[in-house]
Design a protein around this motif. Structure first.
Motif, mmCIF file in Angstrom:
data_model
loop_
_atom_site.group_PDB
_atom_site.id
_atom_site.type_symbol
_atom_site.label_atom_id
_atom_site.label_comp_id
_atom_site.label_asym_id
_atom_site.label_seq_id
_atom_site.Cartn_x
_atom_site.Cartn_y
_atom_site.Cartn_z
ATOM 1 N N THR A 251 0.841 -1.188 0.000
ATOM 2 C CA THR A 251 0.000 0.000 0.000
ATOM 3 C C THR A 251 0.884 1.249 0.000
ATOM 4 O OG1 THR A 251 -0.103 0.297 2.400
ATOM 5 C CG2 THR A 251 -1.630 -1.316 1.415
ATOM 6 N N ALA A 252 0.246 2.398 -0.016
ATOM 7 C CA ALA A 252 0.997 3.651 0.023
ATOM 8 C C ALA A 252 1.785 3.788 1.323
ATOM 9 C CB ALA A 252 0.041 4.834 -0.136
ATOM 10 N N ALA A 253 1.348 3.075 2.378
ATOM 11 C CA ALA A 253 2.034 3.154 3.667
ATOM 12 C C ALA A 253 3.251 2.238 3.755
ATOM 13 C CB ALA A 253 1.049 2.803 4.792
ATOM 14 N N THR A 254 3.386 1.315 2.787
ATOM 15 C CA THR A 254 4.503 0.362 2.831
ATOM 16 C C THR A 254 5.824 1.098 2.636
ATOM 17 O OG1 THR A 254 3.060 -1.344 1.911
ATOM 18 C CG2 THR A 254 5.424 -1.759 1.886
ATOM 19 N N VAL A 255 6.770 0.820 3.498
ATOM 20 C CA VAL A 255 8.059 1.506 3.483
ATOM 21 C C VAL A 255 9.095 0.642 2.763
ATOM 22 C CG1 VAL A 255 9.947 2.382 4.919
ATOM 23 C CG2 VAL A 255 7.557 2.720 5.626
ATOM 24 N N PRO A 256 9.779 1.172 1.747
ATOM 25 C CA PRO A 256 10.830 0.398 1.067
ATOM 26 C C PRO A 256 12.138 0.413 1.849
ATOM 27 C CG PRO A 256 10.652 2.568 0.074
ATOM 28 C CD PRO A 256 9.573 2.498 1.134
ATOM 29 N N GLY A 257 13.092 -0.427 1.376
ATOM 30 C CA GLY A 257 14.456 -0.329 1.865
ATOM 31 C C GLY A 257 14.782 -1.113 3.114
ATOM 32 N N ARG A 258 13.907 -2.037 3.525
ATOM 33 C CA ARG A 258 14.192 -2.844 4.706
ATOM 34 C C ARG A 258 14.646 -4.236 4.249
ATOM 35 N NH1 ARG A 258 11.687 0.018 8.956
ATOM 36 N NH2 ARG A 258 11.705 2.192 8.235
ATOM 37 N N PRO A 259 15.922 -4.569 4.410
ATOM 38 C CA PRO A 259 16.461 -5.803 3.828
ATOM 39 C C PRO A 259 16.216 -7.042 4.675
ATOM 40 C CG PRO A 259 18.213 -4.608 4.917
ATOM 41 C CD PRO A 259 16.976 -3.738 5.021
ATOM 42 N N MET A 260 16.149 -8.193 4.009
ATOM 43 C CA MET A 260 16.324 -9.482 4.670
ATOM 44 C C MET A 260 17.825 -9.747 4.727
ATOM 45 S SD MET A 260 14.799 -13.302 3.807
ATOM 46 C CE MET A 260 15.682 -13.634 2.275
ATOM 47 N N MET A 261 18.339 -10.136 5.906
ATOM 48 C CA MET A 261 19.761 -10.377 6.094
ATOM 49 C C MET A 261 19.978 -11.874 6.316
ATOM 50 S SD MET A 261 20.942 -7.275 5.906
ATOM 51 C CE MET A 261 22.602 -7.368 6.580
ATOM 52 N N VAL A 262 20.902 -12.463 5.543
ATOM 53 C CA VAL A 262 21.154 -13.907 5.593
ATOM 54 C C VAL A 262 22.611 -14.138 6.000
ATOM 55 C CG1 VAL A 262 21.001 -16.082 4.346
ATOM 56 C CG2 VAL A 262 19.486 -14.181 3.715
ATOM 57 N N ASP A 263 22.810 -14.770 7.135
ATOM 58 C CA ASP A 263 24.148 -14.994 7.665
ATOM 59 C C ASP A 263 24.851 -16.137 6.942
ATOM 60 O OD1 ASP A 263 26.403 -15.144 9.234
ATOM 61 O OD2 ASP A 263 25.400 -15.936 10.991
ATOM 62 N N TYR A 264 24.140 -17.251 6.745
ATOM 63 C CA TYR A 264 24.713 -18.393 6.033
ATOM 64 C C TYR A 264 23.588 -19.287 5.562
ATOM 65 C CZ TYR A 264 23.709 -21.179 10.229
ATOM 66 O OH TYR A 264 23.076 -21.805 11.265
ATOM 67 N N VAL A 265 23.903 -20.141 4.610
ATOM 68 C CA VAL A 265 23.049 -21.260 4.217
ATOM 69 C C VAL A 265 23.933 -22.497 4.230
ATOM 70 C CG1 VAL A 265 21.612 -22.291 2.423
ATOM 71 C CG2 VAL A 265 21.561 -19.810 2.779
ATOM 72 N N ALA A 266 23.447 -23.575 4.820
ATOM 73 C CA ALA A 266 24.246 -24.798 4.883
ATOM 74 C C ALA A 266 23.356 -26.017 4.746
ATOM 75 C CB ALA A 266 25.033 -24.871 6.192
ATOM 76 N N VAL A 267 23.926 -27.069 4.173
ATOM 77 C CA VAL A 267 23.233 -28.343 4.015
ATOM 78 C C VAL A 267 24.135 -29.430 4.567
ATOM 79 C CG1 VAL A 267 22.152 -29.961 2.402
ATOM 80 C CG2 VAL A 267 22.121 -27.491 1.903
ATOM 81 N N TRP A 268 23.604 -30.218 5.509
ATOM 82 C CA TRP A 268 24.338 -31.341 6.076
ATOM 83 C C TRP A 268 23.577 -32.642 5.825
ATOM 84 C CZ3 TRP A 268 23.764 -26.821 9.072
ATOM 85 C CH2 TRP A 268 24.939 -26.158 9.438
ATOM 86 N N GLN A 269 24.297 -33.755 5.896
ATOM 87 C CA GLN A 269 23.672 -35.070 5.830
ATOM 88 C C GLN A 269 24.191 -35.925 6.975
ATOM 89 O OE1 GLN A 269 22.288 -37.808 2.348
ATOM 90 N NE2 GLN A 269 24.486 -38.063 2.533
#
Length: 463
Positions: A294-312
């Protein structure tokens, strides 16, 4: 047909690739001391990871990630099939490393009102547990730090799609989708969702999916980092799928909830690729708040990702560069992930899932894989994903040897032309029962001095 000169150039390229790989290894070791990926738990092996270390305002590694752009896959459903409105870009304004070990995905709104954001997916599309093992997919993420009316339309996600979706784009949801972390509209809640079967309806109640949600433990999802984990457990019967946040399970489903065809379509293919994105608007946020943003939605707020990992599970060790159990023989071992080779090159593949294959293979060449763990149940079959554009009179043997390139082969199969160097097929062969941990050599034998095979991946099994 390849000339001697062309082959020589490919051999020189192979040397360059090997030197580059060595250089990359040295860089990895140097960075490893400050890497944010957790140590590999005892009894597990690291399959893949990215800690997002790198210079600020640079893109994530192109060796690990594909950057999606626009409003759809070419030939796929518009607005990515969800009704989201943003234009995905490869601009570092929307997608970049922050210089402190994090990936930043930032939605922006232009002066004309257009929303832009970013979406990335792993090049690898073979994340799948071996029979009897558990696959753990995990990321530490801070959702966009925005709430209330200012957050309407924000839709961050960490998720996985079945490999057959690549290049088709119309076989969803049958190929499976695991939403490990979804959030909308700045609500302090994480949703875990399974999509499968048919649309609409079906065993996964599409388009909603089989979902559960809960508030993030302690600090809100928006105010702090939390660890989001998905486990695909093939060590139990029926198999299970589990979702957790900060180690607290909040959702699970099991194989007995589905008919055999639905489960097979979702789990019987090569595996999954992983995705990170922040969408704006679309079916999910709109369902909870009406038309968004909407018009009230504020841009510029990021999602921050520290790491991605896959283990078995089943590998053992805490050092991901040299775990005592090494690589699981029953996992999909990518051909290009050898520890040593002779005479081959690495090149881009067009096989399902993308990535690279080993090529320019001829008589006398070999590949070496260290620390392959067969466990205590004997593996009796070997499978390889291979292709050949060799001439009509050219063929050869792909052989498996243990602990020495000159040991007696424990199994082999012959291969001739498959229709082209990127015309792939999976070929099985019986092998002598193998247990324990070994160095595995792939050796190649041919009566003609010409390239005769490319290899994408190998695996071992009991059947």
């Amino acid at each position: 047909m390849m000339t001697t000169a062309n082959r020589r150039r490919r051999r020189l390229a192979a040397v360059a690739v090997a030197l580059a790989a060595l250089s990359g290894l040295l860089v990895q070791v140097a960075v490893g001391a400050s890497a944010s990926v957790p140590a590999t738990p005892t009894g597990w092996s690291l399959v893949w990871s990215d800690d997002f270390n790198g210079s600020a305002n640079t893109l994530p590694s192109s060796n690990n990630w594909i950057i999606d752009t626009g409003h759809a896959y070419p030939g796929g459903p518009g607005n990515w099939g969800t009704g989201e409105i943003q234009n995905y870009t490869s601009s570092t304004s929307n997608l970049s490393l922050d210089g402190s070990g994090n990936l930043r995905i930032t939605p922006l709104r232009s002066s004309s009102g257009e929303w832009t954001s970013a979406r990335v997916e792993t090049r690898r599309a073979d994340f799948k547990p071996a029979d009897g093992r558990i696959l753990r997919i995990e990321s530490r993420i801070q959702m966009p730090n925005v709430t209330g009316n200012a957050a309407l339309g924000y839709w961050p996600a960490f998720w996985a799609l079945g490999a057959p979706y690549r290049g088709n784009y119309w076989n969803w949801p049958g190929i499976g989708e695991f939403d490990i972390m979804e959030n909308v509209n700045g609500i302090n809640s994480v949703w875990g969702v399974l999509h499968c079967g048919v649309n609409p309806g079906g065993p996964c109640n599409e388009t909603t999916g089989l979902a559960a949600n809960r508030a993030c433990p302690g600090s809100t999802c928006q105010a702090a980092y939390h660890t989001y984990r998905f486990e695909w457990d093939r060590s139990v019967s029926p198999n299970q799928l589990r979702w957790s946040v900060d180690g607290q399970q909040f959702h699970s489903v099991n194989q007995s909830q589905f008919d055999a065809t639905t489960w097979s379509n979702m789990t019987g293919h090569a595996g999954y690729f992983l995705l990170l994105n922040v969408a704006m608007g679309g079916a999910f946020p709109d369902a909870l708040a009406g038309q968004t943003p909407t018009a009230a939605t504020v841009p510029g707020r990021p999602m921050m990702v520290d790491y991605v990992a896959v283990w078995q599970s089943g590998g053992g060790g805490t050092d991901p560069t040299n775990p005592p159990g090494g690589v699981d023989a029953r996992s999909t071992i990518q051909a290009e992930r050898y520890q040593a080779q002779s005479g081959t090159i690495v090149e881009t593949t067009t096989d399902s899932g993308g990535g690279q294959n080993v090529g320019a293979i001829t008589n006398g060449d070999w590949l070496r894989y260290d620390g392959v763990d067969f466990g205590t149940t004997a593996a009796t079959q070997f499978r390889a994903r291979v292709a050949s554009g060799a001439g009509a009179a050219v063929s050869g043997l792909i052989q498996v040897r243990l602990d020495s390139p000159t040991a007696t082969p424990i199994g082999d199969f012959a291969l001739g032309n498959t229709g082209g160097w990127q015309s792939w097929r999976t070929v099985p062969a019986n092998v002598s029962g193998v247990t324990g941990t070994h160095t595995v050599y792939l050796t190649f034998s041919s009566g003609q001095p010409a390239d005769f095979v490319n290899v994408n991946w190998i695996t071992f099994s009991t059947t």
